[in-house]
Design an enzyme around this catalytic site. Structure first.
Site, PDB file in Angstrom:
ATOM      1  N   HIS A 139       8.496 -43.165  20.873  1.00 24.11           N
ATOM      2  CA  HIS A 139       7.522 -44.231  21.090  1.00 24.11           C
ATOM      3  C   HIS A 139       6.086 -43.723  21.111  1.00 24.11           C
ATOM      4  O   HIS A 139       5.154 -44.506  20.963  1.00 24.11           O
ATOM      5  CB  HIS A 139       7.846 -45.032  22.366  1.00 24.11           C
ATOM      6  CG  HIS A 139       7.471 -44.374  23.655  1.00 24.11           C
ATOM      7  ND1 HIS A 139       8.336 -43.582  24.370  1.00 24.11           N
ATOM      8  CD2 HIS A 139       6.329 -44.395  24.377  1.00 24.11           C
ATOM      9  CE1 HIS A 139       7.749 -43.162  25.472  1.00 24.11           C
ATOM     10  NE2 HIS A 139       6.527 -43.641  25.494  1.00 24.11           N
ATOM     11  N   ASP A 169      14.869 -41.666  21.924  1.00 25.75           N
ATOM     12  CA  ASP A 169      13.414 -41.661  22.090  1.00 25.75           C
ATOM     13  C   ASP A 169      12.839 -40.258  21.890  1.00 25.75           C
ATOM     14  O   ASP A 169      11.925 -39.843  22.608  1.00 25.75           O
ATOM     15  CB  ASP A 169      13.005 -42.218  23.462  1.00 25.75           C
ATOM     16  CG  ASP A 169      11.512 -42.546  23.505  1.00 25.75           C
ATOM     17  OD1 ASP A 169      10.966 -42.936  22.462  1.00 25.75           O
ATOM     18  OD2 ASP A 169      10.898 -42.401  24.587  1.00 25.75           O
ATOM     19  N   SER A 250       4.074 -39.187  28.709  1.00 20.58           N
ATOM     20  CA  SER A 250       5.203 -39.420  27.825  1.00 20.58           C
ATOM     21  C   SER A 250       5.256 -38.375  26.712  1.00 20.58           C
ATOM     22  O   SER A 250       4.283 -38.170  25.986  1.00 20.58           O
ATOM     23  CB  SER A 250       5.080 -40.819  27.213  1.00 20.58           C
ATOM     24  OG  SER A 250       6.240 -41.152  26.501  1.00 20.58           O
ATOM     25  N   LEU A 310      34.000 -51.317  28.552  1.00 18.63           N
ATOM     26  CA  LEU A 310      33.461 -51.969  29.739  1.00 18.63           C
ATOM     27  C   LEU A 310      33.183 -50.897  30.781  1.00 18.63           C
ATOM     28  O   LEU A 310      34.056 -50.083  31.093  1.00 18.63           O
ATOM     29  CB  LEU A 310      34.474 -52.981  30.277  1.00 18.63           C
ATOM     30  CG  LEU A 310      34.141 -53.731  31.565  1.00 18.63           C
ATOM     31  CD1 LEU A 310      32.958 -54.660  31.336  1.00 18.63           C
ATOM     32  CD2 LEU A 310      35.352 -54.530  32.039  1.00 18.63           C
TER      33      LEU A 310
END
Length: 509
Positions: A139, A169, A250, A310
């Protein structure tokens, strides 16, 4: 007892200094300096006492900081069009909140008025080799048409983006230089909750900032990568730390007291957009695997079990599943298999719907974050030992992991289909729609990948592609036929959600 307290006191003091520094920084940036609360700096005698104690016992922090700071860089993201800058600012807001205090609309307007020689966003990166390879976040670099890297000594370079992976990311950049300071990857599996760590980056425009804290938790899944639909198969097994992390950190380094890289700082959990005690980093082992794949193959090699599942640790998810399927599955620990994909390695190994996965390679799997980390760090063709429970009895089997197309071999960029290369799938446009809107051709863009060639020219899901290279397209096969083995510039004519028509292009990867 007194001796133990004396040993622990200086480390506690360092944590206090780190927290106070962060709060002071936020106060400075959040208010006019003339009106700033100066109470943090008025008690000079206390400040002197604290600093002296930290200096005499914080040698581990000093050594780690000296090792790390020269290897952490500033990354400036330049985008040529104001509309692109505005949309990418939303990415930074998404990961860190709106740093300007609730004015996203105003911030977008400011971004649109910025000249093209100003970066639309800034983050951090870590040099991982002396010849200029740099790891950062996806990002941080998303949407850029130019990336500038600034070293701690202020020397600047234009970087080449080698590759990205929205699912973790992570991004990999390269600058042309030799003999650079760099950090070694540590084995992030060996980190312990409670151990001291340092976060190094460029928060709030403050270059080469070091903050201290501890590992607060491991294997955290916070749902941030997949929540906007940009990551098709997100891997979230973050290292959580209370070392202060803010916008600009970041892509920076999370290191141990030896200065070894244990994580890449990626996100904070905050109601204000600033640090509130919860920072998250991609573990070094996963980050290293991603960049090794990008360097060697040009793309990330991802292995899959081939199951739908699940997460039994998620009470709400289990309750919702029971209500929908009219079942009575009990919440607890592990991954409940609900079904299988095509050519599933898990199904071929003998696993069945209703089995509960409890371990991968003898490492406990308590939730989906554990499973995604254990499998996501593997490649197609790798074999994993799966421990599972069936009717209350523990069993084991060996699963050969496959890629999403059912293959067990690694692939390079040359092996990718046209859709994979340009980052989108295409569904036919029905004839009644064409007639209603006076179109002679068209396909609907689907599964547009973040950072892909299609995304870079502004195409998102549900936009209508009319022509490619001047030729009408009515199916995925038409797109594949036009661009198969094609080299050069690609011209795309498309319609957005408001009915506006555009013609834009990119170079075929």
């Amino acid at each position: 007892m007194k001796s133990t307290l004396k040993k622990l006191l200086p480390f506690a003091v360092v944590g206090v200094i780190s927290g106070a520094t962060t709060v002071g920084t936020i106060q400075y940036f959040g208010h006019n300096s003339d009106n700033a609360d100066q109470s943090y700096f008025t008690k000079s005698s206390n400040a002197s006492f604290v600093g002296m104690n930290a200096a005499t016992t914080g040698d581990d922090f000093v050594k780690a900081a000296k090792t790390t700071v020269p290897a952490v860089v500033t990354i400036k993201n330049y985008q040529s069009k104001s509309s692109s800058r505005a949309s990418e600012q939303d990415l930074f807001d998404f990961f860190f909140g709106d740093p300007f205090g609730g004015g996203r609309g105003q911030q977008r307007q400011k971004q649109q008025q910025m000249p093209d020689n100003m970066p639309s966003g800034m983050g951090s990166g870590v040099i991982i080799s002396p010849d200029g390879y740099i790891i950062s976040n996806n990002h941080v670099v998303a949407g850029a048409n130019k990336l500038e890297v600034v070293l701690s000594n202020k020397k600047a370079y234009i970087a080449t983006l080698i590759g990205t992976d929205p699912n973790t990311d992570i991004s990999l950049l390269k600058i042309e230089e030799k003999g650079l300071p760099y950090l070694n990857f540590a084995n992030s599996d060996n980190i312990e909750v409670g151990q001291w760590v340092l976060a190094v980056g460029n928060p709030l425009g403050l270059n080469s900032t070091v903050t201290a804290g501890i590992v607060s938790a491991k294997g955290r899944g916070i749902g941030i990568l997949g929540s906007q639909g940009k990551a098709a198969n997100p891997i979230e097994s973050f290292i959580q730390t209370d070392a202060a992390i803010n916008p600009g950190n970041s892509g920076g380094a999370l290191v141990n007291t030896n200065g070894d890289l244990i994580g890449i700082n990626s996100a904070i959990q905050s109601t204000t957009g600033y640090y509130q005690g919860y920072g998250f980093a991609v573990p070094a082992n996963l980050a290293r695997k991603i960049v090794e794949d990008i360097k060697k193959f040009g793309i990330v090699q991802r292995g899959f079990l081939g199951v739908t599942s699940l997460d039994l640790s998620d009470d709400q998810q289990v309750a919702a599943y029971n209500m929908q399927k009219k079942t009575s599955i009990k919440a607890g620990s592990g991954i409940y298999i609900t079904g299988f994909g095509e050519k599933s390695g898990a199904e071929e190994s003998g696993l069945k719907a209703g089995d509960i996965i409890t371990k991968i390679d003898n490492v406990a799997v308590t939730d989906f974050a554990d499973l995604s980390m254990s499998i996501g760090s593997k490649r197609p063709g790798d074999k994993v030992q799966v421990t599972y429970s069936r009717n209350g009895k523990e069993n084991m089997t060996t699963v050969t992991l496959k890629d999403q197309k059912g293959g067990t071999s690694t692939r390079t960029k040359d092996d990718l289909s046209v859709s994979e290369k340009i980052g989108a799938d295409f569904d036919p446009l029905n004839e009644s729609f064409k007639t209603s809107y006076g179109l002679n051709s068209g396909v609907i863009a689907k599964n547009v990948s973040e950072g892909s060639e299609m995304a870079k020219i502004g195409i998102v899901d549900n936009y209508i592609i009319i022509e490619i290279n001047g030729k009408p397209v009515n199916s995925q096969k038409d797109v594949e036929k036009i661009l198969d083995k094609y080299q050069g510039n690609v011209q795309v004519k498309f319609i957005d959600e408001y009915g506006r028509m555009y013609t834009k292009g990119f170079k075929m990867p």
